[in-house]
Design an enzyme around this catalytic site. Structure first.
Site, PDB file in Angstrom:
ATOM      1  N   ASP A  72       7.180 -52.203 -10.609  1.00  0.00           N
ATOM      2  CA  ASP A  72       6.211 -51.422 -11.393  1.00  0.00           C
ATOM      3  C   ASP A  72       5.737 -52.130 -12.656  1.00  0.00           C
ATOM      4  OD1 ASP A  72       6.642 -49.476  -9.457  1.00  0.00           O
ATOM      5  OD2 ASP A  72       8.225 -48.519 -10.644  1.00  0.00           O
TER       6      ASP A  72
ATOM      7  N   HIS B  54       1.528 -49.530  -5.705  1.00  0.00           N
ATOM      8  CA  HIS B  54       0.784 -50.397  -6.614  1.00  0.00           C
ATOM      9  C   HIS B  54      -0.494 -49.685  -7.071  1.00  0.00           C
ATOM     10  CE1 HIS B  54       2.867 -54.257  -4.878  1.00  0.00           C
ATOM     11  NE2 HIS B  54       3.700 -53.359  -5.348  1.00  0.00           N
TER      12      HIS B  54
HETATM   13  P1  GDP Z   1       3.179 -52.155  -9.620  1.00  0.00           P
HETATM   14  O1  GDP Z   1       4.081 -51.459  -8.678  1.00  0.00           O
HETATM   15  O2  GDP Z   1       3.783 -53.398 -10.188  1.00  0.00           O
HETATM   16  O3  GDP Z   1       1.812 -52.415  -9.075  1.00  0.00           O
HETATM   17  O4  GDP Z   1       3.008 -51.183 -10.871  1.00  0.00           O
HETATM   18  P2  GDP Z   1       2.711 -49.594 -10.810  1.00  0.00           P
HETATM   19  O5  GDP Z   1       1.306 -49.402 -10.428  1.00  0.00           O
HETATM   20  O6  GDP Z   1       3.752 -48.900 -10.010  1.00  0.00           O
HETATM   21  O7  GDP Z   1       2.985 -49.190 -12.314  1.00  0.00           O
HETATM   22  C1  GDP Z   1       2.279 -49.783 -13.372  1.00  0.00           C
HETATM   23  C2  GDP Z   1       1.614 -48.681 -14.176  1.00  0.00           C
HETATM   24  O8  GDP Z   1       1.077 -49.238 -15.365  1.00  0.00           O
HETATM   25  C3  GDP Z   1       0.441 -48.044 -13.464  1.00  0.00           C
HETATM   26  O9  GDP Z   1       0.348 -46.706 -13.863  1.00  0.00           O
HETATM   27  C4  GDP Z   1      -0.757 -48.842 -13.993  1.00  0.00           C
HETATM   28  O10 GDP Z   1      -1.964 -48.108 -13.938  1.00  0.00           O
HETATM   29  C5  GDP Z   1      -0.338 -49.066 -15.406  1.00  0.00           C
HETATM   30  N1  GDP Z   1      -0.846 -50.288 -16.058  1.00  0.00           N
HETATM   31  C6  GDP Z   1      -0.894 -51.554 -15.570  1.00  0.00           C
HETATM   32  N2  GDP Z   1      -1.311 -52.403 -16.528  1.00  0.00           N
HETATM   33  C7  GDP Z   1      -1.521 -51.661 -17.640  1.00  0.00           C
HETATM   34  C8  GDP Z   1      -1.920 -51.974 -18.976  1.00  0.00           C
HETATM   35  O11 GDP Z   1      -2.146 -53.127 -19.354  1.00  0.00           O
HETATM   36  N3  GDP Z   1      -2.007 -50.920 -19.848  1.00  0.00           N
HETATM   37  C9  GDP Z   1      -1.733 -49.618 -19.480  1.00  0.00           C
HETATM   38  N4  GDP Z   1      -1.830 -48.663 -20.396  1.00  0.00           N
HETATM   39  N5  GDP Z   1      -1.357 -49.321 -18.236  1.00  0.00           N
HETATM   40  C10 GDP Z   1      -1.247 -50.322 -17.339  1.00  0.00           C
HETATM   41  P1  IMO Z   2       6.755 -51.638  -6.568  1.00  0.00           P
HETATM   42  O1  IMO Z   2       6.262 -52.632  -5.537  1.00  0.00           O
HETATM   43  C1  IMO Z   2      10.133 -49.721  -8.485  1.00  0.00           C
HETATM   44  C2  IMO Z   2      13.739 -49.190  -6.100  1.00  0.00           C
HETATM   45  C3  IMO Z   2      14.120 -47.740  -5.842  1.00  0.00           C
HETATM   46  C4  IMO Z   2      15.642 -47.877  -5.791  1.00  0.00           C
HETATM   47  C5  IMO Z   2      15.810 -49.231  -5.108  1.00  0.00           C
HETATM   48  C6  IMO Z   2      16.108 -49.128  -3.608  1.00  0.00           C
HETATM   49  O2  IMO Z   2       5.854 -50.481  -6.748  1.00  0.00           O
HETATM   50  O3  IMO Z   2       7.106 -52.338  -7.832  1.00  0.00           O
HETATM   51  P2  IMO Z   2      14.496 -48.582  -1.570  1.00  0.00           P
HETATM   52  O4  IMO Z   2      13.662 -47.385  -1.270  1.00  0.00           O
HETATM   53  O5  IMO Z   2      13.728 -49.860  -1.693  1.00  0.00           O
HETATM   54  O6  IMO Z   2      15.662 -48.720  -0.645  1.00  0.00           O
HETATM   55  O7  IMO Z   2      15.147 -48.268  -3.009  1.00  0.00           O
HETATM   56  O8  IMO Z   2      14.628 -49.949  -5.315  1.00  0.00           O
HETATM   57  N1  IMO Z   2      12.363 -49.546  -5.713  1.00  0.00           N
HETATM   58  C7  IMO Z   2      11.358 -49.685  -6.576  1.00  0.00           C
HETATM   59  N2  IMO Z   2      11.311 -49.464  -7.897  1.00  0.00           N
HETATM   60  N3  IMO Z   2       9.042 -50.176  -7.848  1.00  0.00           N
HETATM   61  C8  IMO Z   2       9.087 -50.451  -6.530  1.00  0.00           C
HETATM   62  O9  IMO Z   2       8.074 -51.045  -5.875  1.00  0.00           O
HETATM   63  C9  IMO Z   2      10.268 -50.157  -5.828  1.00  0.00           C
HETATM   64  N4  IMO Z   2      10.645 -50.255  -4.535  1.00  0.00           N
HETATM   65  C10 IMO Z   2      11.934 -49.886  -4.486  1.00  0.00           C
HETATM   66  O10 IMO Z   2      13.687 -46.903  -6.877  1.00  0.00           O
HETATM   67  O11 IMO Z   2      16.144 -47.981  -7.096  1.00  0.00           O
HETATM   68 MG    MG Z   3       4.937 -49.586  -8.359  1.00  0.00          MG
END
Ligand code: GDP
Ligand code: IMO
Ligand code: MG
Length: 421
Positions: free
Chosen positions: A13, A41
């Site tokens: 994340d 994502h």
């Molecule tokens: P990922 O799994 O790595 O793609 O990340 P996620 O989408 O799960 O979580 C990242 C969160 O941060 C999301 O809600 C994005 O919209 C937000 N985000 C990403 N970059 C920025 C940034 O530069 N500023 C802010 N405020 N939010 C961001």
């Molecule tokens: P992205 O790609 C954050 C975490 C789960 C749990 C551990 C094992 O969005 O960054 P699983 O379901 O994979 O067996 O869970 O891994 N986890 C993530 N945490 N972002 C993710 O993906 C995750 N994918 C799995 O929360 O702790």
């Molecule tokens: Mg994510």
């Protein structure tokens, strides 16, 4: 030719979706190579706001072909829903999304077993996404998996029948209800018909692309510290998340990797159980509220912590990060002071991340320094120079501590809210 891996340097994340969407403009292929639909994502661009689980986040760029490699595990219904969602939003994926027939399939029993293990572990649960990820990868490496290629013959039926014989015994022994072979067979044959137009062996496509000097963007799922080997085991995910996974998961030889972009947040988050050394545990505190996030896949509240330079530095070293993409700098605005963990100590001795296991990581003392914050809203800052001095210093501190240049800075969730240096 460039082959750029985009990897998260924390526990997932970090903002990989946004980074990949941004970088995809210059790519010919954007590929997922590990994990499955445990990933979530977030992409915010002219097409709208999306939480994408399986299809590469770069698919919005018109000239991009999206690839889902054999290293990815797929819940067919999630994939089909995602294709429909994108088509509805005006992003036509037909003819430019290819899925490896080597990819393993998540079946209903994987999700059930995931839940059964979690419940059996009680307070020690991993906190998985309950998407069946651990069990499907366990089946893959113990020769019990089912792949898309199995649908081309009656291999699917044969393997499913055998698996159900074993899985139903486990499920019923633990108080669950036996699954029906006919129901799953028909359901999954139905999925296959819908997914079939997107299935294609990727070997020639990838090899031809490399020979033709095409640009590849490899989108990692999860993050460095969820890696099965290098993460905080057993609080990890079931796939390799470091860039080497792209080799097995997509068929790109390691020597072709030209750059590794490490996406890192200006603070730290984690979903699920496991150590988080810089965690802010006071959930009523203003800073906890300010950093707070909701998980993209499960809707859980993410745990938050201060920036941990030991963690980011380790990720840079482990994955050979050539440049960093720093996200969410805007979220730090308004705080007088910021705490930053420079390193860990254990019994008054320096302890590196790799020197301790998860239990040890719970015991380490993060050593903090306090740096001045800034009040200004960063969302309209279009250049590094436009950032307040203390924000610039914060960025430079990360560069000095990790040895990697910060090339992009996120100042908002939208694609455009990105400063390129
Ligand atoms: P990922 O799994 O790595 O793609 O990340 P996620 O989408 O799960 O979580 C990242 C969160 O941060 C999301 O809600 C994005 O919209 C937000 N985000 C990403 N970059 C920025 C940034 O530069 N500023 C802010 N405020 N939010 C961001
Ligand atoms: P992205 O790609 C954050 C975490 C789960 C749990 C551990 C094992 O969005 O960054 P699983 O379901 O994979 O067996 O869970 O891994 N986890 C993530 N945490 N972002 C993710 O993906 C995750 N994918 C799995 O929360 O702790
Ligand atoms: Mg994510």
């Amino acid at each position: 030719m460039t082959v750029i891996a985009v990897i998260g340097s924390l526990w997932g994340d970090e903002g990989k979706g946004k980074a990949v969407d941004y970088l995809a403009e210059r790519a010919d292929y954007v590929a997922r190579f590990n994990g499955g639909n445990n990933a979530g994502h977030t992409v915010i661009n002219d097409y709208g706001t999306f939480k994408i689980h399986l299809i590469p986040s770069g698919i919005f760029a018109k000239n991009v072909t999206g690839l889902i490699g054999g290293g990815v595990v797929i819940d067919p219904q999630v994939l089909i829903d995602e294709i429909e969602m994108l088509n509805k939003a005006g992003v036509d994926v037909d003819g430019r999304l290819w899925i490896s027939p080597r990819a393993h399939i998540i079946l209903p029993y994987h999700k059930i077993l995931d839940g059964l293990y979690e419940e059996a572990k009680g307070a020690g649960a991993t906190g998985t996404t309950r998407r069946g990820i651990g069990p499907v990868f366990a089946d893959k490496v113990s020769y019990n998996g089912i792949r898309w290629s199995d649908f081309a013959s009656d291999a699917f039926e044969k393997r499913l029948a055998l698996q159900l014989e074993v899985k139903n015994k486990i499920i019923t022994a633990l108080g669950g209800e036996a699954l029906s072979y006919e129901k799953i067979r028909d359901e999954y044959r139905g999925y296959y018909l819908k997914v079939k137009p997107y299935l294609k062996e990727l070997f020639s496509l990838v090899q031809d692309g490399l020979k033709a000097d095409k640009n590849f963007l490899l989108e990692q799922a999860m993050g460095t510290f969820l890696d099965t080997d290098w993460g905080t085991y057993p609080f990890v995910t079931a796939s390799t998340t470091i860039p080497s996974a792209a080799s097995a998961g997509l068929g790109i030889p390691p020597r072709y990797l030209t750059r590794v972009v490490g996406v890192t947040k200006a603070y730290t988050t984690r979903v699920g159980s496991g150590p988080l050394p810089t965690e802010i545990t006071d959930t009523a505190s203003a800073v906890y509220q300010q950093f707070g996030e909701v998980a993209a896949t499960t809707g859980r509240i993410r745990r938050v912590g201060w920036l941990d330079l030991e963690i980011v530095r380790t990720a840079v070293e482990l994955s050979g990060v050539t440049e960093l993409c720093l996200t969410k700098l805007d979220v730090l605005s308004g705080l007088d002071e910021l705490k930053v963990c420079t390193h860990y100590e254990l019994s008054c001795q320096r302890a590196r991340y790799a020197d301790v296991d998860s239990y040890g990581l719970e015991q380490v003392q993060p050593v903090y320094k306090t740096v001045p914050g800034w009040k200004e809203d960063l969302s309209k800052c279009a250049s590094f120079e436009a950032l307040p001095l203390n924000a610039r210093n914060y960025v430079q501190m990360i560069e000095e501590a990790t040895g990697a240049p910060v090339k992009w800075i996120g100042v908002g969730p939208e694609r455009e809210a990105t400063i390129r240096r």
